[in-house]
Design a protein around this motif. Structure first.
Motif, short mmCIF file in Angstrom:
data_model
loop_
_atom_site.label_atom_id
_atom_site.label_comp_id
_atom_site.label_asym_id
_atom_site.label_seq_id
_atom_site.Cartn_x
_atom_site.Cartn_y
_atom_site.Cartn_z
N MET A 192 0.83 -1.21 0.00
CA MET A 192 0.00 0.00 0.00
C MET A 192 0.86 1.25 0.00
O MET A 192 0.50 2.28 -0.53
CB MET A 192 -0.94 0.01 1.22
N MET A 193 2.04 1.16 0.61
CA MET A 193 2.93 2.31 0.64
C MET A 193 3.74 2.41 -0.65
O MET A 193 4.30 3.44 -0.96
CB MET A 193 3.92 2.20 1.81
N THR A 194 3.82 1.30 -1.37
CA THR A 194 4.71 1.24 -2.52
C THR A 194 4.09 1.84 -3.76
O THR A 194 4.73 2.57 -4.50
CB THR A 194 5.05 -0.23 -2.82
N LEU A 195 2.82 1.51 -3.98
CA LEU A 195 2.16 1.99 -5.19
C LEU A 195 1.68 3.42 -4.95
O LEU A 195 1.19 3.74 -3.87
CB LEU A 195 0.99 1.08 -5.55
#
Ligand SMILES: Nc1ncnc2c1ncn2[C@@H]1O[C@H](COP(=O)(O)OP(=O)(O)O)[C@@H](O)[C@H]1O
Ligand SMILES: [Mg+2]
Lengths: 325, 322
Positions: free
Chosen positions: B102-105
């Motif tokens: 969720m933090m990556t995209l």
């Protein structure tokens, strides 16, 4: 999205009702509508008859209702001084103010975005520190002082730029008097726009810098780099797009501040817009014109904010989805 | 087949510039990875696993920097490469998978945008061709209706689906190496095995090398052929999975195995290593593990043990093994 749209428009209507209520209260408590239509030579008995006939003795709510109904038809009362419908007077002055506000906004957008991004990416660079320093100073100097300083340096001292008025104007369709199409008109826009932007620019530079710095710390920025994207794309598409949401919101709210500060700026530069008109109206106790100004500016503000929020909804996928459900 | 390893890390040293001097997060780490091989890096949180992973991409975030060592990848020295050349390797020859999908995209960009840009950053092909590749990779990670998925935003996906997308992104440019930094830690326990299996299957079928970073020795034993155990910035043991997991040499690895939940008999006490891994400012002199080691002797406090061959194909850094 449609539900979101409806909700937002309902809010806007509600705010407009409150504004009209405030405007009407001012009109009731300060102004005397009879003054607009009668001379001094009218007897007290005649005044009372007229008062009854105009419905001025009716209950407050009923009168407010009438005020609203008239306002919806574009009738905001008559200016005591100009002896013309107040809305007409305002519409005649509006282009000057709107052009000033527009060029100021343009200046703020064009400068704050690159400077804010730069200061976020290279916080230690001396140029970034210089910008931040200047913006602290800029935010703490009152607008009228900035305006007077600008006039002193660029008009009186160097003689480069005109210090008052709008210069040569061109009349567009609908009677819009524009200064955008002559070099003289553009020259006249420069100093007032800079003066007016001096309150917004520091704020936006700091806002964009702060938001951007935060975004640059996130995992998705690091991930964008790990994907091998070009640095420009990482910064603008992945970074700046995420700072856009708060910036748009603050921008919408600050537009009100900008319009409020046109009152000062226009007065200093003798800019024949709504702001200068408002000060004159206050001087002359032209209540109808004052109230009409408040309602008009209120409507402008509410409209812009509603549009901004709808745009925000378009940029932010979360809101778009929430609205769709 | 060429004999040269795909990646050769030699004496990698990564430091962080702090107010009171530098802090060494990765201390003379060395290992090789052959083409198509899978290496697991295990260790407690803070051991320097992630920093090592980013170091391989030469993407250590400030105030960190590579202070020494060499990173030879496909015959090129990454520590000395200009930024633009590094960019062309990142996401292209080496892909990275982060911990929390969720933090990556990026929340404000569609999955399609985030996939297509990754291809176009490295190849001069049309958007339509790039989209076709993206669709193919989404199919590879077994996500239904890929066409529709491309137009959606990250928050419209579940955690597991998001990590599948991140894996699909890692596959886009058919890299030679994937670095997966705790790819299942942030996910629901029930789907962790699925994601791991998917990743393993893809690495095998696409013949990609994998560096799997995790704090979970059980996870790494399922996937990797070799395991490196990290402690306070150093590799304390490295060797074939069967060796490291089945017959650990270093007292720390033994403790780690003892701490594995599966090995604990029902109702039994968890055999944990006493104490905590020191923060990097308080690593003891000599062996970094000395202050927690139950076997610690005089020599351990004085000299840093070198990483030496101890058992079959296995290197360990301990004075007390021979
Ligand atoms: N941005 C940073 N600033 C300072 N120190 C850091 C930073 N990132 C990591 N470190 C140091 O590096 C050590 C190892 O971190 P990391 O590689 O993330 O551990 P892990 O093995 O859990 O992935 C941390 O304990 C910390 O001391
Ligand atoms: Mg980590």
């Amino acid at each position: 999205m449609f539900a979101f749209f409806i909700r937002r428009v309902t809010q806007a209507v509600f705010v407009m009702l409150v504004i009209s209520l405030i405007g009407f209260t001012i009109k009731q408590s300060v102004g005397d509508p009879l003054r607009e239509i009668t001379g001094i030579s009218v007897s007290a008995a005649e005044r009372d008859a007229l008062r009854e006939k105009l419905g001025l003795n009716d209950p407050f709510l009923l009168q407010w209702g009438r005020f609203l109904a008239r306002a919806l038809q574009g009738d905001l009362g008559n200016s005591f001084y100009f002896k013309r419908p107040a809305l007409q007077v305002i519409l005649g002055k509006a282009p000057a103010t709107l052009e000033l506000v527009f060029s100021t906004s343009l200046l703020v957008v064009l400068l704050s975005i690159p400077i804010g991004i730069y200061a976020a990416v290279r916080p230690r660079a001396w140029l970034a520190r210089f910008f931040m320093g200047v913006s602290i100073v800029g935010v703490s100097i009152p607008v009228f002082l900035t305006a007077i300083l600008l006039i002193y340096v660029f008009s009186v001292g160097l003689g480069w730029l005109p210090s008052f008025g709008r210069g040569e104007l061109v009349t567009l369709f609908g009677g819009w008097q524009s200064g955008y199409f002559t070099s003289d008109g553009l020259k006249h826009l420069i100093l007032p726009s800079i003066a007016l932007s001096s309150i917004m620019l520091p704020l936006f530079i700091r806002l964009i810098r702060a938001e951007m710095k935060e975004v640059l710390e996130t995992d998705y920025i690091k991930y964008a780099r790990a994907k091998g994207l070009k640095p420009g794309r990482v910064l603008l598409v992945h970074g700046f797009k995420n700072t856009l949401l708060p910036v748009i919101t603050v921008g919408g709210v600050q537009l009100g501040t900008l319009i409020a500060f046109t009152i000062l700026t226009e007065t200093v530069f003798q800019w024949q817009g709504m702001g200068a008109m408002f000060i004159e109206a206050v001087d002359r106790a032209d209540t109808s014109l004052i109230v009409a100004y408040l309602v008009f500016v209120g409507a402008l503000f509410v409209t812009v904010n509603t549009v901004v929020d709808l745009v925000y909804g378009l940029v932010n996928p979360m809101i778009r989805i929430a609205g769709r459900r | 087949m060429d004999r040269q390893p795909l990646l050769s890390v030699r004496d990698l040293e990564i430091r962080f510039r702090m107010r009171h001097g530098d802090l060494t997060a990765v201390n003379r780490v060395s290992f090789d990875l052959a083409r198509g091989d899978r290496l697991g890096i295990v260790g407690e949180s803070g051991a320097g696993k992630s920093v090592t992973g980013f170091g391989i991409l030469n993407l250590v975030s400030k105030p960190g920097y590579i202070a020494g060592g060499r990173l030879l990848f496909e015959g090129r020295e990454l520590t000395a490469l200009p930024e633009e050349d590094l960019r062309q390797i990142r996401g292209n020859r080496i892909s990275m998978i982060f911990q929390d999908p969720m933090m990556t995209l990026n929340p404000v960009l569609t999955i399609g945008t985030q996939m297509v840009e990754t291809i176009l950053a490295h190849r001069a092909i049309s958007r339509a061709e790039a989209t076709a590749i993206a669709l193919d990779r989404i199919r590879k990670v077994a996500i239904p209706s890929p066409q529709k998925r491309l137009q959606q935003y990250p928050h419209e996906f579940s955690g597991g689906m998001r990590q599948r997308i991140v894996i699909a992104i890692a596959l886009l440019n058919s890299p030679a190496l994937i670095i997966a930094d705790e790819p299942t830690t942030a996910l629901d326990v029930t789907i962790q095995a699925d994601i791991l299996e998917l990743l393993l299957g893809l690495c095998q079928s696409e013949k990609m090398g994998l560096i799997l970073i995790t704090h979970d020795l059980a996870v790494v034993s399922q996937v990797a052929e070799r395991i490196a155990v990290m402690y306070a910035g150093t590799i304390v043991e490295i060797g074939p999975t069967a060796q490291v997991a089945g017959n650990p040499q270093h007292p720390y690895t033994r403790g780690l195995l003892g701490a594995l939940p599966q090995r604990v008999p029902r109702g039994g006490r968890l055999n944990q290593i006493p104490g905590m891994m020191p923060t990097l400012t308080r690593v003891p002199e000599g062996c970094p593990f000395s202050n927690r080691c139950t076997l610690c002797e005089e020599v351990c406090r004085r000299r840093v043990p070198p990483l030496e061959p101890k058992a079959a194909g296995c290197l360990a850094a301990c004075h007390l093994l021979d």
